[in-house]
Design an enzyme around this catalytic site. Structure first.
Site, PDB file in Angstrom:
ATOM      1  CG  ASN A 215      44.503  42.221  44.738  1.00  0.00           C
ATOM      2  OD1 ASN A 215      45.433  41.866  44.393  1.00  0.00           O
ATOM      3  ND2 ASN A 215      43.502  41.684  44.426  1.00  0.00           N
TER       4      ASN A 215
ATOM      5  CE  LYS B 299      41.304  32.142  42.326  1.00  0.00           C
ATOM      6  NZ  LYS B 299      41.976  32.602  43.595  1.00  0.00           N
TER       7      LYS B 299
ATOM      8  CG  ASN C 230      41.934  35.426  40.351  1.00  0.00           C
ATOM      9  OD1 ASN C 230      42.171  36.165  41.069  1.00  0.00           O
ATOM     10  ND2 ASN C 230      43.239  34.922  39.840  1.00  0.00           N
TER      11      ASN C 230
ATOM     12  CB  SER D 245      46.286  37.004  38.679  1.00  0.00           C
ATOM     13  OG  SER D 245      46.931  38.240  39.053  1.00  0.00           O
TER      14      SER D 245
ATOM     15  CG  PHE E 241      51.614  36.625  41.049  1.00  0.00           C
ATOM     16  CD1 PHE E 241      50.263  36.672  41.710  1.00  0.00           C
ATOM     17  CD2 PHE E 241      51.638  36.126  39.809  1.00  0.00           C
ATOM     18  CE1 PHE E 241      49.144  36.106  40.912  1.00  0.00           C
ATOM     19  CE2 PHE E 241      50.582  35.577  39.139  1.00  0.00           C
ATOM     20  CZ  PHE E 241      49.503  35.333  39.688  1.00  0.00           C
TER      21      PHE E 241
ATOM     22  CG  ASN F  75      46.666  42.438  39.847  1.00  0.00           C
ATOM     23  OD1 ASN F  75      45.898  43.517  39.329  1.00  0.00           O
ATOM     24  ND2 ASN F  75      45.915  41.928  40.669  1.00  0.00           N
ATOM     25  CB  THR F  76      51.056  38.637  36.034  1.00  0.00           C
ATOM     26  OG1 THR F  76      51.401  38.595  37.613  1.00  0.00           O
ATOM     27  CG2 THR F  76      52.297  38.359  35.458  1.00  0.00           C
TER      28      THR F  76
HETATM   29  C1  LIG Z   1      44.284  41.327  48.125  1.00  0.00           C
HETATM   30  C2  LIG Z   1      44.007  40.039  47.449  1.00  0.00           C
HETATM   31  C3  LIG Z   1      45.189  39.153  46.925  1.00  0.00           C
HETATM   32  C4  LIG Z   1      45.020  38.187  45.957  1.00  0.00           C
HETATM   33  N1  LIG Z   1      45.870  37.224  45.857  1.00  0.00           N
HETATM   34  C5  LIG Z   1      45.570  36.143  44.862  1.00  0.00           C
HETATM   35  C6  LIG Z   1      46.751  35.545  44.481  1.00  0.00           C
HETATM   36  O1  LIG Z   1      47.797  35.589  44.629  1.00  0.00           O
HETATM   37  N2  LIG Z   1      46.261  34.440  43.552  1.00  0.00           N
HETATM   38  C7  LIG Z   1      45.277  33.891  43.362  1.00  0.00           C
HETATM   39  O2  LIG Z   1      44.918  33.011  42.796  1.00  0.00           O
HETATM   40  N3  LIG Z   1      44.195  34.846  43.618  1.00  0.00           N
HETATM   41  C8  LIG Z   1      44.375  35.872  44.356  1.00  0.00           C
HETATM   42  N4  LIG Z   1      43.105  36.654  44.947  1.00  0.00           N
HETATM   43  C9  LIG Z   1      42.005  36.401  44.467  1.00  0.00           C
HETATM   44  C10 LIG Z   1      41.255  35.495  45.646  1.00  0.00           C
HETATM   45  O3  LIG Z   1      41.748  34.162  45.816  1.00  0.00           O
HETATM   46  C11 LIG Z   1      39.765  35.240  45.188  1.00  0.00           C
HETATM   47  O4  LIG Z   1      39.460  34.422  43.948  1.00  0.00           O
HETATM   48  C12 LIG Z   1      38.826  36.491  44.940  1.00  0.00           C
HETATM   49  O5  LIG Z   1      39.257  37.619  45.929  1.00  0.00           O
HETATM   50  C13 LIG Z   1      37.586  36.444  45.153  1.00  0.00           C
HETATM   51  O6  LIG Z   1      36.983  35.952  46.349  1.00  0.00           O
HETATM   52  P1  LIG Z   1      36.502  36.889  47.565  1.00  0.00           P
HETATM   53  O7  LIG Z   1      35.330  37.882  46.813  1.00  0.00           O
HETATM   54  O8  LIG Z   1      36.204  36.016  48.424  1.00  0.00           O
HETATM   55  O9  LIG Z   1      37.606  37.752  47.832  1.00  0.00           O
HETATM   56  C14 LIG Z   1      43.518  37.900  45.735  1.00  0.00           C
HETATM   57  C15 LIG Z   1      42.547  38.577  46.157  1.00  0.00           C
HETATM   58  C16 LIG Z   1      42.808  39.638  47.286  1.00  0.00           C
HETATM   59  C17 LIG Z   1      41.687  40.483  47.605  1.00  0.00           C
END
Ligand SMILES: Cc1cc2nc3c(=O)[nH]c(=O)nc-3n(C[C@H](O)[C@H](O)[C@H](O)COP(=O)(O)O)c2cc1C
Length: 370
Positions: free
Chosen positions: A117, A225, A254, A182, A121, A184-185
């Site tokens: 992804n 985080k 993350n 993140s 934000f 992505n920023t």
């Molecule tokens: C579509 C998507 C959007 C996410 N957006 C955020 C976010 O806005 N802020 C954040 O701290 N982590 C974000 N994450 C990261 C998740 O909170 C998590 O740390 C990461 O996906 C690893 O866990 P997982 O393997 O169970 O998905 C996002 C993950 C995904 C897949």
């Protein structure tokens, strides 16, 4: 079973973000309908006193939480508890409302049980989210609020930007997570560096104390985080800042910018989550637990698809765990499977409570960091 054999094949043929938006709308409606809410609760909740723990001064009915990014705007604070979660983290919320990156920005990698992804934000902004939370009322499980930097704000003014969101959302969160990881920023992850992180966390902690004093309660737990792509020297610097600023916990991790071992040939920028992240995130958790000698609670997240995956992270040092990608692949019964499975793991290990299991593996001398 029903999800993986029937719903998932259908849903995975649709655009990932369109499905996400549909699910948010559906869950929001269910949360407003008492009859459906009751059905969901009965279907998914697992109550077992062995899973109850107190972490950072908060009581968690079970250690399985929803990770940030699923409910960016806090629209599901009534619905998520119905799925059996023990806590939830909303956001990332930024001070300014923002649309995020252009679509498409969310990609499935089914062969790898992963997602990429680069949402960037997308969220309604701190003012709008505060209004949502005020209307929704206090959820029955601890609520974490994840805050990040607005894209239009330069890195040099990041502190004031985080402070705005923190103050605006303060009354509604049981704990707060400072997102500096993140991918992505642009530039955000520079805030993980020792001196910048110290400055940011110091300012937030000062405001935390001030707001808590005004409201006559103790300061709220503030967590940070982190990314899975950090090397040991960077992790060490973060641990030092966390200790100096009396940060309550670390969310690890993350998404990753690495693309190791993928079978899917998909060349998209963004953060990778799901199965390919599991081992790396567990290794970071273990390292942090050993470095801090278990003194700082860790929320373990990355590639949890089963009770065994959650158990692995708890043994490595996570007091609590979170899921996101696993939920997309395994469906809503994932939380029930994990909570029931954790009870079975406790019985098999002869342990009384989930707290007793935290860091059991990290104490093994064979697992000391190299
Ligand atoms: C579509 C998507 C959007 C996410 N957006 C955020 C976010 O806005 N802020 C954040 O701290 N982590 C974000 N994450 C990261 C998740 O909170 C998590 O740390 C990461 O996906 C690893 O866990 P997982 O393997 O169970 O998905 C996002 C993950 C995904 C897949």
């Amino acid at each position: 079973m029903l999800y993986t054999s029937l719903f998932r094949p259908f849903l995975f043929r649709q655009d990932p973000e369109a499905v996400h938006e549909l699910v948010i709308r559906l869950l929001e409606q269910v949360g407003k309908t008492p009859l459906l809410s009751g059905c969901l609760r009965r279907c998914f909740s697992v109550e077992d006193r062995r899973l109850v723990s107190t972490v950072m001064g908060l009581r968690f009915p079970n250690p399985v939480g929803l990770a940030a990014g699923f409910d960016k705007n806090g629209r599901l604070v009534r619905s998520i508890p119905l799925l059996g979660f023990g806590f939830m983290e909303i956001g990332t919320v930024t001070a300014h409302p923002q649309a995020g990156n252009p679509r498409p920005r969310l990609f499935r990698l089914p062969a790898d049980q992963a997602l990429i992804n680069r949402m960037g934000f997308n969220n309604a902004g701190a003012d709008a989210v505060a209004k949502h939370l005020e209307q929704a009322g206090k959820p029955p499980i601890p609520l974490g609020i994840n805050i990040g930097k607005s894209k239009i704000v330069p890195l040099s003014q990041a502190v004031a930007d985080y402070l705005y969101s923190f103050e605006r959302l303060y009354p509604w969160g049981d704990f707060f997570v400072v997102n500096v990881s993140s991918p992505n920023t642009p530039g955000l992850r520079q805030l993980q560096e020792g001196s910048l992180l110290g400055e940011l966390l110091h300012a937030l902690q000062e405001q935390n104390i001030q707001l808590a004093t005004q409201a006559h309660h103790p300061p709220k737990p503030l967590l940070v985080k982190i990314a899975p792509d950090l090397v040991p020297s960077q992790l060490d610097a973060i641990v030092d800042v966390v200790a100096e600023q009396r940060i309550a916990g670390i969310v690890a991790t993350n998404t990753t910018v690495a693309r190791n071992g993928l079978t899917t040939a998909l060349d998209e920028a963004g953060g990778l989550s799901g199965r390919p992240l599991r081992q790396r995130s567990t290794a970071i958790i273990r390292y942090l637990f050993q470095r801090t000698e278990g003194r700082i609670p860790i929320i373990g997240v990355g590639g949890i698809f089963s009770a065994a995956d959650a158990w692995e992270k708890i043994l490595a040092g996570a007091s609590l765990v979170q899921v996101y990608t696993g939920l997309i692949y395994e469906g809503p019964s994932l939380v029930r499977h994990i909570t029931r499975g954790l009870c079975a793991c406790l019985s098999a290990a002869g342990l009384q409570t989930v707290t007793d299991a935290v860091g059991q593996d990290a104490c093994n001398p064979e697992n000391t960091p190299r």
